[in-house]
Design a protein around this motif. Structure first.
Motif, PDB file in Angstrom:
ATOM      1  N   VAL A  36       0.891  -1.195   0.053  1.00  0.00           N
ATOM      2  CA  VAL A  36      -0.036  -0.109  -0.021  1.00  0.00           C
ATOM      3  C   VAL A  36       0.684   1.323  -0.038  1.00  0.00           C
ATOM      4  O   VAL A  36       1.907   1.213   0.942  1.00  0.00           O
ATOM      5  N   VAL A  37       0.530   2.191  -0.870  1.00  0.00           N
ATOM      6  CA  VAL A  37       1.277   3.416  -0.890  1.00  0.00           C
ATOM      7  C   VAL A  37       0.054   4.524  -0.504  1.00  0.00           C
ATOM      8  O   VAL A  37      -0.845   4.722  -1.128  1.00  0.00           O
ATOM      9  N   LEU A  38       0.340   5.064   0.592  1.00  0.00           N
ATOM     10  CA  LEU A  38      -0.366   6.144   1.261  1.00  0.00           C
ATOM     11  C   LEU A  38       0.169   7.349   0.979  1.00  0.00           C
ATOM     12  O   LEU A  38       1.294   7.528   1.430  1.00  0.00           O
ATOM     13  N   THR A  39      -0.720   8.258   0.292  1.00  0.00           N
ATOM     14  CA  THR A  39      -0.116   9.572  -0.164  1.00  0.00           C
ATOM     15  C   THR A  39      -1.302  10.598  -0.054  1.00  0.00           C
ATOM     16  O   THR A  39      -2.406  10.400   0.321  1.00  0.00           O
ATOM     17  N   ARG A  40      -0.751  11.861  -0.457  1.00  0.00           N
ATOM     18  CA  ARG A  40      -1.809  12.913  -0.243  1.00  0.00           C
ATOM     19  C   ARG A  40      -1.690  14.086  -1.424  1.00  0.00           C
ATOM     20  O   ARG A  40      -0.618  14.030  -2.111  1.00  0.00           O
ATOM     21  N   GLU A  41      -2.718  14.885  -1.361  1.00  0.00           N
ATOM     22  CA  GLU A  41      -2.659  15.992  -2.317  1.00  0.00           C
ATOM     23  C   GLU A  41      -3.218  17.178  -1.556  1.00  0.00           C
ATOM     24  O   GLU A  41      -3.837  17.078  -0.895  1.00  0.00           O
ATOM     25  N   PRO A  42      -2.434  18.219  -2.059  1.00  0.00           N
ATOM     26  CA  PRO A  42      -1.479  18.529  -2.850  1.00  0.00           C
ATOM     27  C   PRO A  42      -0.197  17.920  -2.231  1.00  0.00           C
ATOM     28  O   PRO A  42      -0.064  18.156  -0.975  1.00  0.00           O
ATOM     29  N   GLY A  43       0.730  17.309  -2.984  1.00  0.00           N
ATOM     30  CA  GLY A  43       1.961  16.713  -2.204  1.00  0.00           C
ATOM     31  C   GLY A  43       2.002  15.292  -2.901  1.00  0.00           C
ATOM     32  O   GLY A  43       1.685  14.867  -3.812  1.00  0.00           O
ATOM     33  N   GLY A  44       2.745  14.476  -1.910  1.00  0.00           N
ATOM     34  CA  GLY A  44       2.987  13.093  -2.265  1.00  0.00           C
ATOM     35  C   GLY A  44       4.472  12.869  -2.832  1.00  0.00           C
ATOM     36  O   GLY A  44       4.946  11.647  -2.780  1.00  0.00           O
ATOM     37  N   SER A  45       5.033  13.913  -3.568  1.00  0.00           N
ATOM     38  CA  SER A  45       6.398  13.671  -4.419  1.00  0.00           C
ATOM     39  C   SER A  45       7.271  15.224  -3.919  1.00  0.00           C
ATOM     40  O   SER A  45       6.468  15.939  -3.438  1.00  0.00           O
ATOM     41  N   PRO A  46       8.360  14.949  -4.050  1.00  0.00           N
ATOM     42  CA  PRO A  46       9.209  16.184  -3.265  1.00  0.00           C
ATOM     43  C   PRO A  46       8.562  17.451  -4.016  1.00  0.00           C
ATOM     44  O   PRO A  46       8.516  18.584  -3.505  1.00  0.00           O
ATOM     45  N   GLY A  47       8.657  17.397  -5.320  1.00  0.00           N
ATOM     46  CA  GLY A  47       8.194  18.674  -6.109  1.00  0.00           C
ATOM     47  C   GLY A  47       6.911  19.388  -5.608  1.00  0.00           C
ATOM     48  O   GLY A  47       6.511  20.209  -5.536  1.00  0.00           O
ATOM     49  N   ALA A  48       6.007  18.039  -5.482  1.00  0.00           N
ATOM     50  CA  ALA A  48       4.489  18.729  -5.286  1.00  0.00           C
ATOM     51  C   ALA A  48       4.327  19.087  -3.511  1.00  0.00           C
ATOM     52  O   ALA A  48       3.650  19.968  -3.475  1.00  0.00           O
ATOM     53  N   GLU A  49       5.481  18.676  -2.889  1.00  0.00           N
ATOM     54  CA  GLU A  49       5.302  19.086  -1.484  1.00  0.00           C
ATOM     55  C   GLU A  49       5.683  20.398  -1.442  1.00  0.00           C
ATOM     56  O   GLU A  49       5.417  21.454  -0.476  1.00  0.00           O
ATOM     57  N   GLU A  50       6.709  20.944  -2.432  1.00  0.00           N
ATOM     58  CA  GLU A  50       7.129  22.234  -2.401  1.00  0.00           C
ATOM     59  C   GLU A  50       5.961  23.033  -2.954  1.00  0.00           C
ATOM     60  O   GLU A  50       5.796  24.374  -2.346  1.00  0.00           O
ATOM     61  N   ILE A  51       5.217  22.738  -3.868  1.00  0.00           N
ATOM     62  CA  ILE A  51       3.999  23.309  -4.371  1.00  0.00           C
ATOM     63  C   ILE A  51       3.062  23.381  -3.073  1.00  0.00           C
ATOM     64  O   ILE A  51       2.194  24.420  -2.901  1.00  0.00           O
ATOM     65  N   ARG A  52       3.130  22.486  -2.525  1.00  0.00           N
ATOM     66  CA  ARG A  52       1.840  22.314  -1.252  1.00  0.00           C
ATOM     67  C   ARG A  52       2.050  23.479  -0.219  1.00  0.00           C
ATOM     68  O   ARG A  52       1.242  24.424   0.217  1.00  0.00           O
ATOM     69  N   ARG A  53       3.415  23.596  -0.158  1.00  0.00           N
ATOM     70  CA  ARG A  53       3.747  24.974   0.841  1.00  0.00           C
ATOM     71  C   ARG A  53       3.321  26.377   0.258  1.00  0.00           C
ATOM     72  O   ARG A  53       2.952  27.062   1.081  1.00  0.00           O
ATOM     73  N   LEU A  54       3.605  26.372  -0.901  1.00  0.00           N
ATOM     74  CA  LEU A  54       3.291  27.563  -1.575  1.00  0.00           C
ATOM     75  C   LEU A  54       1.778  28.196  -1.447  1.00  0.00           C
ATOM     76  O   LEU A  54       1.358  28.856  -1.488  1.00  0.00           O
ATOM     77  N   VAL A  55       0.908  26.810  -1.822  1.00  0.00           N
ATOM     78  CA  VAL A  55      -0.457  27.148  -2.033  1.00  0.00           C
ATOM     79  C   VAL A  55      -1.361  27.049  -0.580  1.00  0.00           C
ATOM     80  O   VAL A  55      -2.268  27.903  -0.282  1.00  0.00           O
ATOM     81  N   LEU A  56      -0.880  26.178   0.503  1.00  0.00           N
ATOM     82  CA  LEU A  56      -1.613  26.148   1.572  1.00  0.00           C
ATOM     83  C   LEU A  56      -1.163  27.126   2.827  1.00  0.00           C
ATOM     84  O   LEU A  56      -1.924  27.037   3.915  1.00  0.00           O
ATOM     85  N   GLU A  57      -0.140  27.840   2.552  1.00  0.00           N
ATOM     86  CA  GLU A  57       0.559  28.533   3.771  1.00  0.00           C
ATOM     87  C   GLU A  57       0.246  29.983   3.384  1.00  0.00           C
ATOM     88  O   GLU A  57       0.552  30.355   1.996  1.00  0.00           O
ATOM     89  N   LEU A  69      -5.188  26.726  -9.525  1.00  0.00           N
ATOM     90  CA  LEU A  69      -5.580  25.569 -10.365  1.00  0.00           C
ATOM     91  C   LEU A  69      -4.314  25.250 -11.150  1.00  0.00           C
ATOM     92  O   LEU A  69      -4.160  24.143 -11.226  1.00  0.00           O
ATOM     93  N   LEU A  70      -3.510  26.164 -11.710  1.00  0.00           N
ATOM     94  CA  LEU A  70      -2.288  25.860 -12.307  1.00  0.00           C
ATOM     95  C   LEU A  70      -1.325  25.207 -11.536  1.00  0.00           C
ATOM     96  O   LEU A  70      -0.724  24.032 -11.782  1.00  0.00           O
ATOM     97  N   LEU A  71      -1.061  25.962 -10.433  1.00  0.00           N
ATOM     98  CA  LEU A  71      -0.241  25.121  -9.142  1.00  0.00           C
ATOM     99  C   LEU A  71      -0.725  23.666  -8.780  1.00  0.00           C
ATOM    100  O   LEU A  71      -0.049  22.719  -8.557  1.00  0.00           O
ATOM    101  N   PHE A  72      -1.912  23.567  -8.415  1.00  0.00           N
ATOM    102  CA  PHE A  72      -2.498  22.170  -8.271  1.00  0.00           C
ATOM    103  C   PHE A  72      -2.089  21.131  -9.120  1.00  0.00           C
ATOM    104  O   PHE A  72      -1.813  19.917  -9.182  1.00  0.00           O
ATOM    105  N   THR A  73      -2.398  21.621 -10.510  1.00  0.00           N
ATOM    106  CA  THR A  73      -2.300  20.658 -11.732  1.00  0.00           C
ATOM    107  C   THR A  73      -0.725  20.363 -11.757  1.00  0.00           C
ATOM    108  O   THR A  73      -0.410  19.167 -12.015  1.00  0.00           O
ATOM    109  N   ALA A  74       0.196  21.340 -11.703  1.00  0.00           N
ATOM    110  CA  ALA A  74       1.614  20.926 -11.771  1.00  0.00           C
ATOM    111  C   ALA A  74       2.036  20.169 -10.665  1.00  0.00           C
ATOM    112  O   ALA A  74       2.592  19.078 -10.816  1.00  0.00           O
TER     113      ALA A  74
END
Length: 204
Positions: A36-57, A69-74
């Motif tokens: 089982v791979v338990l993951t989350r969005e936004p996030g789940g990969s190193p690049g996506a986690e960086e975008i998560r910090r940009l969007v949610l904080e 929309l563009l950030l989450f899609t990336a």
């Protein structure tokens, strides 16, 4: 894309308990010997986690709905390439805490009238839906109180308030009606163990 594994997502308003249910399901499947791979969005990969910090904080008005929309899609594309696709290809079960349905709600309906753009970008850049989506349904006021009680730094969307929570809930329920083959609506206003039993019974 050839998919040999099983792709599951959990959706719901903030504070609905979906993250808890995702963890509980992952634990039960692992106990049965599944990968089982338990993951989350936004996030789940190193690049996506960086975008998560940009969007949610930060300030609630930091980004427009279009920018979000563009950030989450990336973030989702990076997550898909680096984690989800490889895991499914080797036969794992991927459990994702939020996926594209959250973008359809937050940026597509609740923050702006961008649903057509959300779906177009999803078709162009993502091109995959979960095999099953568990919508953990919850009273908006109860969910908001739970979410704000976490007192974390990622409170940007919670700060939009109860009205947005109510719109989100209505939007998620409408999405479930659009895709009844994929969605299972689970009453989240109960003990976690009772909710988990219903999730287990609704596995594909």
């Amino acid at each position: 894309m050839t998919q040999d594994g099983l792709f599951l997502s959990f959706e719901g308003i903030d504070g609905s308990g979906k993250s808890t249910q995702a963890r509980m399901l992952a634990d039960r499947l692992r106990a049965e010997g599944r990968e089982v791979v338990l993951t989350r969005e936004p996030g789940g990969s190193p690049g996506a986690e960086e975008i998560r910090r940009l969007v949610l904080e930060g300030d609630p008005d930091r980004w427009s709905a279009e920018c979000e929309l563009l950030l989450f899609t990336a973030a989702r594309r990076d997550h898909l390439e680096r984690l989800i696709r490889p895991a499914l290809a080797r036969g794992a079960t991927v459990i994702c805490d939020r996926f594209a349905d959250s973008t359809r709600m937050y940026q597509g309906l609740s923050r702006a009238d961008l649903r057509a753009q959300v779906d177009a970008l999803h078709d162009m850049m993502i091109g995959i839906e979960p095999d099953r989506t568990f919508l953990i349904d919850m009273d908006p006021e109860t969910g908001l109180a739970r979410a704000l009680g976490r007192q974390g730094v990622e409170e940007r969307f919670e700060s939009f308030g109860a009205e947005m929570q109510a719109r989100m809930r209505a939007g998620f329920l409408a999405l479930a009606k659009e895709a009844p083959h994929r969605f299972r609506v689970i009453d989240g206003d109960r003990a976690a163990e009772a909710v988990a039993r219903d999730v287990w019974a609704a596995l594909p």
